[in-house]
Design a protein around this motif. Sequence first.
Motif, PDB file in Angstrom:
ATOM      1  N   HIS A 175     -31.650  12.808 -13.249  1.00 34.57           N
ATOM      2  CA  HIS A 175     -32.610  12.395 -14.286  1.00 34.57           C
ATOM      3  C   HIS A 175     -32.029  11.300 -15.154  1.00 34.57           C
ATOM      4  N   THR A 176     -31.695  10.234 -14.528  1.00 28.35           N
ATOM      5  CA  THR A 176     -31.251   9.072 -15.297  1.00 28.35           C
ATOM      6  C   THR A 176     -32.418   8.155 -15.587  1.00 28.35           C
ATOM      7  N   GLY A 177     -33.496   8.325 -14.846  1.00 26.00           N
ATOM      8  CA  GLY A 177     -34.640   7.458 -15.026  1.00 26.00           C
ATOM      9  C   GLY A 177     -34.466   6.088 -14.437  1.00 26.00           C
ATOM     10  N   ARG A 178     -33.399   5.877 -13.674  1.00 25.94           N
ATOM     11  CA  ARG A 178     -33.145   4.554 -13.106  1.00 25.94           C
ATOM     12  C   ARG A 178     -33.546   4.480 -11.636  1.00 25.94           C
ATOM     13  N   GLY A 179     -34.029   5.567 -11.089  1.00 27.27           N
ATOM     14  CA  GLY A 179     -34.489   5.550  -9.708  1.00 27.27           C
ATOM     15  C   GLY A 179     -33.354   5.376  -8.715  1.00 27.27           C
ATOM     16  N   ASN A 180     -33.691   5.517  -7.467  1.00 27.55           N
ATOM     17  CA  ASN A 180     -32.740   5.254  -6.392  1.00 27.55           C
ATOM     18  C   ASN A 180     -31.629   6.295  -6.326  1.00 27.55           C
ATOM     19  N   THR A 216     -32.243  14.568  -7.871  1.00 30.99           N
ATOM     20  CA  THR A 216     -31.586  13.287  -7.936  1.00 30.99           C
ATOM     21  C   THR A 216     -32.220  12.386  -8.951  1.00 30.99           C
ATOM     22  N   SER A 217     -31.485  11.344  -9.283  1.00 30.88           N
ATOM     23  CA  SER A 217     -31.976  10.232 -10.053  1.00 30.88           C
ATOM     24  C   SER A 217     -30.942   9.179  -9.851  1.00 30.88           C
ATOM     25  N   ILE A 218     -31.248   7.951 -10.044  1.00 34.64           N
ATOM     26  CA  ILE A 218     -30.438   6.811  -9.638  1.00 34.64           C
ATOM     27  C   ILE A 218     -29.085   7.217  -9.139  1.00 34.64           C
ATOM     28  N   GLY A 219     -28.943   7.432  -7.915  1.00 37.99           N
ATOM     29  CA  GLY A 219     -27.685   7.865  -7.391  1.00 37.99           C
ATOM     30  C   GLY A 219     -27.475   9.324  -7.604  1.00 37.99           C
ATOM     31  N   LEU A 220     -28.477  10.059  -7.992  1.00 32.01           N
ATOM     32  CA  LEU A 220     -28.256  11.476  -8.255  1.00 32.01           C
ATOM     33  C   LEU A 220     -28.880  12.294  -7.151  1.00 32.01           C
ATOM     34  N   SER A 221     -28.113  13.193  -6.634  1.00 32.98           N
ATOM     35  CA  SER A 221     -28.626  14.105  -5.652  1.00 32.98           C
ATOM     36  C   SER A 221     -28.226  15.489  -6.076  1.00 32.98           C
ATOM     37  N   LEU A 222     -29.177  16.360  -6.251  1.00 32.71           N
ATOM     38  CA  LEU A 222     -28.864  17.705  -6.668  1.00 32.71           C
ATOM     39  C   LEU A 222     -29.213  18.630  -5.526  1.00 32.71           C
ATOM     40  N   THR A 223     -28.247  19.364  -5.082  1.00 32.95           N
ATOM     41  CA  THR A 223     -28.478  20.145  -3.898  1.00 32.95           C
ATOM     42  C   THR A 223     -28.224  21.606  -4.128  1.00 32.95           C
ATOM     43  N   ASN A 256     -37.995   8.344 -12.413  1.00 25.71           N
ATOM     44  CA  ASN A 256     -38.666   7.119 -11.996  1.00 25.71           C
ATOM     45  C   ASN A 256     -39.675   7.458 -10.895  1.00 25.71           C
ATOM     46  N   PRO A 257     -40.985   7.281 -11.130  1.00 25.73           N
ATOM     47  CA  PRO A 257     -41.991   7.695 -10.139  1.00 25.73           C
ATOM     48  C   PRO A 257     -41.788   7.065  -8.763  1.00 25.73           C
ATOM     49  N   LYS A 258     -41.495   5.765  -8.730  1.00 24.57           N
ATOM     50  CA  LYS A 258     -41.290   5.117  -7.434  1.00 24.57           C
ATOM     51  C   LYS A 258     -40.025   5.649  -6.766  1.00 24.57           C
ATOM     52  N   GLY A 259     -38.987   5.830  -7.571  1.00 26.01           N
ATOM     53  CA  GLY A 259     -37.751   6.374  -7.025  1.00 26.01           C
ATOM     54  C   GLY A 259     -37.940   7.779  -6.492  1.00 26.01           C
ATOM     55  N   LEU A 260     -38.737   8.581  -7.204  1.00 24.11           N
ATOM     56  CA  LEU A 260     -38.997   9.946  -6.770  1.00 24.11           C
ATOM     57  C   LEU A 260     -39.747   9.962  -5.452  1.00 24.11           C
ATOM     58  N   ALA A 261     -40.776   9.125  -5.344  1.00 27.79           N
ATOM     59  CA  ALA A 261     -41.550   9.075  -4.103  1.00 27.79           C
ATOM     60  C   ALA A 261     -40.681   8.659  -2.927  1.00 27.79           C
ATOM     61  N   SER A 262     -39.827   7.671  -3.163  1.00 25.28           N
ATOM     62  CA  SER A 262     -38.929   7.207  -2.107  1.00 25.28           C
ATOM     63  C   SER A 262     -37.951   8.304  -1.713  1.00 25.28           C
ATOM     64  N   ALA A 263     -37.414   9.019  -2.704  1.00 27.34           N
ATOM     65  CA  ALA A 263     -36.459  10.089  -2.426  1.00 27.34           C
ATOM     66  C   ALA A 263     -37.104  11.220  -1.644  1.00 27.34           C
ATOM     67  N   GLN A 264     -38.320  11.587  -2.025  1.00 28.50           N
ATOM     68  CA  GLN A 264     -39.007  12.664  -1.310  1.00 28.50           C
ATOM     69  C   GLN A 264     -39.212  12.299   0.151  1.00 28.50           C
ATOM     70  N   GLN A 265     -39.563  11.047   0.399  1.00 31.56           N
ATOM     71  CA  GLN A 265     -39.766  10.610   1.776  1.00 31.56           C
ATOM     72  C   GLN A 265     -38.439  10.608   2.544  1.00 31.56           C
ATOM     73  N   ARG A 266     -37.416  10.077   1.901  1.00 33.29           N
ATOM     74  CA  ARG A 266     -36.108   9.985   2.550  1.00 33.29           C
ATOM     75  C   ARG A 266     -35.508  11.357   2.838  1.00 33.29           C
ATOM     76  N   LEU A 267     -35.732  12.282   1.913  1.00 35.60           N
ATOM     77  CA  LEU A 267     -35.122  13.605   2.020  1.00 35.60           C
ATOM     78  C   LEU A 267     -36.054  14.643   2.638  1.00 35.60           C
ATOM     79  N   ASP A 303     -41.409  18.020  -0.101  1.00 39.15           N
ATOM     80  CA  ASP A 303     -42.623  17.882  -0.912  1.00 39.15           C
ATOM     81  C   ASP A 303     -42.376  18.270  -2.361  1.00 39.15           C
ATOM     82  N   HIS A 304     -41.220  18.813  -2.655  1.00 35.13           N
ATOM     83  CA  HIS A 304     -40.939  19.352  -3.980  1.00 35.13           C
ATOM     84  C   HIS A 304     -40.217  18.310  -4.835  1.00 35.13           C
ATOM     85  N   GLY A 305     -40.996  17.516  -5.560  1.00 31.03           N
ATOM     86  CA  GLY A 305     -40.445  16.477  -6.412  1.00 31.03           C
ATOM     87  C   GLY A 305     -40.703  16.786  -7.874  1.00 31.03           C
ATOM     88  N   TYR A 306     -39.763  16.428  -8.740  1.00 28.71           N
ATOM     89  CA  TYR A 306     -39.855  16.713 -10.168  1.00 28.71           C
ATOM     90  C   TYR A 306     -39.478  15.474 -10.967  1.00 28.71           C
TER      91      TYR A 306
END
Length: 395
Positions: free
Chosen positions: A36-41, A9-16, A65-76, A79-82
């Motif tokens: 990978h938009t770099g906009r987070g969320n 994912t990346s700003i509104g991106l979820s890849l499943t 976005n590092p903060k967005g990635l950390a938030s996404a990993q927690q929400r989802l 442990d596998h974040g890129y």
Amino acid sequence: MKRRFFLATSIGLSLTGLTLADDSGSDRRRVAIIGHTGRGNFGHGLDTVWTLLPETKIVGVADANPKGLASAQQRLKTDHGYADYRTMLKEVRPEFVSVAPRHADQHHDMIIAAIESGAKGIYVEKPICRSLAELDAIVQAADQRNVKIAVAHRNRYHPVMPVIKQLLDDGQLGKLLEIRGRGKGDRRGGIEDLWVLGSHEFNLMHYFAGQPVSCSATILQDDRPVVAANVIDGNEGLGPMAGNRVHATYIMENGVMARYDSIANDQTSKSYCMQLVGSKGIITIHIDMTPVAHFTPGDPYQVPEKPRPWIPITTAGIGQPESNPQAVRDVHRHITAVRDLIDAVDHRRAPLCSIRDAGVTIEMIAAVFESHRRSGQVTTFPLEERENALAKLSR
């Protein structure tokens, strides 16, 4: 064996992605996820839907976005974040992909990357792309590899839509006279509203009335026709954009006229809806609402003897209590769409809201730009112009 889904994912991106068996990948059902938009969320639940299905598991998420990635990993709960979705796609080859950024400017690249990585099914946020040229490239790539692409026009999956279609077929609305689409009327009114929310209405116009045949449209900025000087790089990565007021008329395959109007700050209270106007009444569809539709009986052009009620339409019919509330909830949470995509892959059929269905929506939007460029002349389908015609306004 348990299916496992990979999500980037990346700003509104979820890849499943979906795999079988263990983490070694020997039996993995590969899916490419593009983000990978770099906009987070993330947006609209295209990421979290995969956590709601017991047959799937998210095994990776990407966000620049590092903060967005950390938030996404927690929400989802992974442990596998890129930081780079391409790296993720090489290391984790999922079968199903959610491309969920709200911004559309990287959808094309993400989808193509997902296809080339071996994905079998891709779920994409709307609008799927910014131009017919991008659409053509996506369709060609998907066809070459037999990849199934579903688009998140959630209301197309709503169980009440077939009920409404049956009401039309049974004549309970009388003769279908016209279809009216209305924008939300907030600050985004005009072309941004056309892209972001109008796309849902066009998708349903196509469902109820068939292919568009022609379009005539005009775009205004403060009551004056839009000219080249008004064109800017639009919000949400939508490309060339101009105008805070748009009026478009379509002739549809079934012969019915369909209209779409959006005016910024039009003083209505969120008027975002579509109406099927018949000789015996009107069906109003409020996108993403519950109940999603109401029936107002009577000749719409005659003064009624008593006030006309707005009667809810449910999966059980007009004025009946909702008999399947779980099905409605599943639509809002994208569960219906995702499970339909999985079934489409497994049975080699088109998803309920396929890339070609979403492509009609993109072409109806593009026709507005092309007709306006030609001073409101009737534009026929398919369009010859495959780029955004607003970028070609005479200076």
